[in-house]
Design a protein around this motif. Structure first.
Motif, short mmCIF file in Angstrom:
data_model
loop_
_atom_site.label_atom_id
_atom_site.label_comp_id
_atom_site.label_asym_id
_atom_site.label_seq_id
_atom_site.Cartn_x
_atom_site.Cartn_y
_atom_site.Cartn_z
N THR A 200 0.68 -1.50 0.39
CA THR A 200 -0.34 -0.06 0.12
C THR A 200 0.92 1.37 0.13
OG1 THR A 200 -1.45 -1.19 1.43
CG2 THR A 200 -2.14 1.11 1.07
N LEU A 201 0.53 2.09 -0.81
CA LEU A 201 1.36 3.51 -0.80
C LEU A 201 0.40 4.39 -0.03
CD1 LEU A 201 1.89 3.80 -5.08
CD2 LEU A 201 3.88 4.37 -2.84
N THR A 202 1.44 5.11 1.27
CA THR A 202 0.60 5.02 2.60
C THR A 202 0.44 6.95 2.06
OG1 THR A 202 2.36 5.19 3.61
CG2 THR A 202 0.39 3.19 4.47
N ASN A 203 1.68 7.60 1.69
CA ASN A 203 1.26 8.98 1.10
C ASN A 203 2.42 9.39 0.42
OD1 ASN A 203 1.26 11.48 2.03
ND2 ASN A 203 2.33 11.65 3.00
N THR A 204 2.31 10.23 -0.70
CA THR A 204 3.06 10.80 -1.81
C THR A 204 3.01 12.31 -2.02
OG1 THR A 204 2.11 8.43 -3.32
CG2 THR A 204 3.19 10.74 -4.74
N GLN A 205 4.01 12.37 -2.13
CA GLN A 205 3.94 14.61 -1.91
C GLN A 205 5.45 14.79 -2.51
OE1 GLN A 205 2.34 16.20 0.71
NE2 GLN A 205 1.94 14.49 1.76
N PRO A 206 4.66 16.05 -2.62
CA PRO A 206 5.94 16.67 -3.15
C PRO A 206 7.13 16.75 -2.61
CG PRO A 206 3.50 17.82 -4.30
CD PRO A 206 3.88 16.98 -2.64
#
Lengths: 403, 201
Positions: free
Chosen positions: B128-134
């Motif tokens: 699971t990808l939990t967080n993606t941010q620049p």
């Protein structure tokens, strides 16, 4: 002395057990023997196996891979009970594991493991029951114990043969030892294959005796053959041989299984219900997740085959979206055009499906249609403002504006 | 007698093989404050503390650093992955291929690429990808993301990564460790190490 030892080794070779393989039958599988009640392990080997298995089960109960959805577990257990009968199935502990491979197993102490990849590939209760019944057959006939004993006898024989060969020290004795080794390893693999045939026979016996359509067993393997063919074709591999038996194969060839499983099914069972509707309804909350797991395995042909096979009962927004993901992941320019088309179909069927808007937006941007792509991504953010990648998608929208 | 001589030769050959393999597979010490080149790329790291680099590379463009040992806290650097190539070495190019990084891969899709690579390589269904941010990496605008997965060994793991696309090549660093104990203990070391990564202008 050396001659005597060489002669002895030659005798040993001749006495290597040739397993009495039950040949596939053309008559329906017989009714299984009556249930003998709760079984307890007998003898030191079996008691030891069960203890080890109890330990593995304790670890399994804590595994994060186990799917703990009560409804799904109850459904799969109910299919097992329909297949083998409620008296037999009551003591089985069933664990559904989130593993995207076609497999199930049952171990000596009555622990059944069912992989999510199996649930993705079965289309009816009867197909699922066929695999579960086969695994239960291994348990009922205590195959693990037999396998352990045969492996021990075989390796004991090899140890003695190695000792005798080194005592003899002649070239002939070493050659004899090599022959014994091949015979033993080949014999062990053949023993396993025959156990599989025996479990198939018993599994079909349960199905013939139960309420489900026994011919579904053959269909499971036929579908698997078609899937493997699709997978190989997409990878540019030669068409696999489904009838040849390789030396170390642990299972009979799929082609052989398709034929004998069909022959073993009781002819009067043809008109029985195979529970397709109930199966589809029970798996509905999970099937998209299982399909996504499959799509992520990077097996294009197999995934495409499974999506198309699920779509036989009608395309849904989730199926179009999964197909879009499959094509977008491969990423050739032609794939991206197709992916955009599939996502568009998904959105047309369900305009609230956020993931489809995301896929559509990314595919369009990658194929140079920036304006439409941005619109789709903006819609994704409207639908899922708190998505884990929301800020990254916003950045993608902003960066595409300059192009 | 013949057997004894033969065994001696076998033993000698085995000893030589062991010594040779020891030399080949020795892991490298990455000393604090000494500049290190990553996977023959233009990416370099000056580690703020001592690390070990495993000699066995998981891919053509990748190398793994660890503090306590493989699988316990792995920092994997990907130095300039070329379009058309996978992140990790494929077991079998034809029968078991991995997803490829392509010229059209967007920065926002890099986490998906890592997910697909892990799922296909490890044959797992739980990622699971939990967080993606620049976020910044190598001094450029890139992506920072976190994820969870459970390997076939039933051990839940957590991961954190940073990636950037420079000249159509992918530069990335990932940190993978068991959720229990190791992830939290090594996370700050990973972050300071990732901050110390640079690329030649």
């Amino acid at each position: 002395m050396k001659k005597l030892i060489t002669a002895l080794i030659a005798t040993v070779i001749a006495s290597v057990p040739v397993s009495a393989a039950p040949k596939s039958k053309v008559v329906a599988a017989p009714t299984p023997p009556p249930y003998t009640g709760v079984y307890q392990p007998q003898g030191v080997d079996e008691i030891g196996l069960w203890r080890e298995d109890d330990e593995r089960e304790r670890a399994l109960t804590n595994s994060p891979l186990v799917i703990r959805d009560e409804a799904l577990n109850a459904y799969v257990k109910s299919v097992l009970c329909k297949t083998v009968g409620s008296d037999r199935c009551n003591t089985v502990r069933l664990y559904i594991l989130r593993v995207p491979l076609f497999n199930a197993s049952m171990s000596p102490n009555g622990t059944m493991r069912v992989f999510s990849g199996l649930l993705l590939r079965t289309r009816s209760e009867a197909e699922l029951g066929a695999v579960l019944g086969h695994e239960f057959g291994h348990f009922e006939n205590r195959h693990t114990l037999q396998q352990f004993k045969s492996a021990r006898s075989g390796t004991d024989l090899l140890s003695w043969a190695a000792l005798l060969a080194s005592m003899s020290g002649t070239r002939q004795s070493y050659q004899n030892f090599d022959s014994i080794r091949l015979s033993v390893y080949g014999g062990l693999a053949r023993f396993e294959r025959n156990q599989e045939r025996e479990a198939d026979l018993l599994g079909l016996g349960y199905l013939n005796n139960g309420p489900l359509r026994p011919h579904a067993a053959s269909r499971v393997w036929r579908n698997l053959i078609l899937e493997v063919e699709a997978s190989s074709a997409a990878r540019g591999l030669r068409k696999p041989n489904f009838n040849g038996v390789s030396f170390f194969a642990s299972h009979p060839p799929d082609g052989e299984r398709v034929n004998y499983l069909y022959a073993l099914a009781a002819p009067d069972g043809e008109g029985r219900d195979d529970g397709t509707g109930r199966h589809e309804a029970a798996l509905k909350p999970w099937i998209t997740a299982f399909l996504d797991d499959q799509v992520s395995l990077n097996d294009f042909g197999a995934s495409e085959f499974l999506i198309n096979s699920l779509a036989e009962s009608g395309w849904t927004a989730d199926l179009w979206r999964a197909r879009g993901d499959l094509f977008r992941a491969r990423g050739n320019p032609r794939d991206l055009m197709n992916a955009a088309d599939f996502y568009a179909k998904s959105v047309a069927m369900n305009s609230e499906l956020a993931e489809a808007h995301r896929g559509l937006g990314l595919s369009l941007i990658k194929t140079g249609r920036q304006v439409e792509g941005r619109t789709a991504l903006e819609r994704y953010l409207q639908l899922q403002p708190t998505a884990s990648d929301a800020s990254m998608i916003a950045m993608t929208i902003a960066s595409s504006e300059g192009k | 007698m013949t057997a004894v001589i033969r065994n001696t030769w076998v033993l000698t050959a085995l000893c030589l093989a062991t010594v040779a393999s020891g030399a080949v597979h020795a892991n490298a010490y990455r000393e604090k404050d000494k500049i290190s080149k990553i996977a023959n790329s233009s990416m370099t790291v000056t580690p703020p503390r001592d690390w070990n680099r495993l000699t066995i590379k998981p891919g053509k463009y990748a190398e793994v650093w660890t503090l306590d040992g493989e699988q316990l806290n792995d920092v994997t650097f990907y130095g300039g992955v070329e379009p058309g190539t996978p992140l990790l070495r494929e077991r079998n190019k034809k029968r078991d291929p991995l997803p490829k990084f392509t010229t059209t891969t967007l920065l926002v899709e890099v986490p998906e690429l890592l997910e697909g690579t892990y799922r296909a390589h490890k044959k797992i269904g739980s990622f699971t990808l939990t967080n993606t941010q620049p976020g910044q990496f190598l001094g450029r605008d890139g992506v920072h993301f976190t994820y969870d997965y459970t390997d076939q060994d039933d051990l839940p793991r957590k991961g954190e990564a940073r990636a950037v696309l420079i000249d159509k090549k992918l530069y990335m660093v990932t940190f993978d460790a068991p959720r229990l104990h190791y992830f939290n203990r090594t996370l700050s070391d990973f972050r300071t190490l990732a901050d110390a990564a640079k690329i030649a202008k």
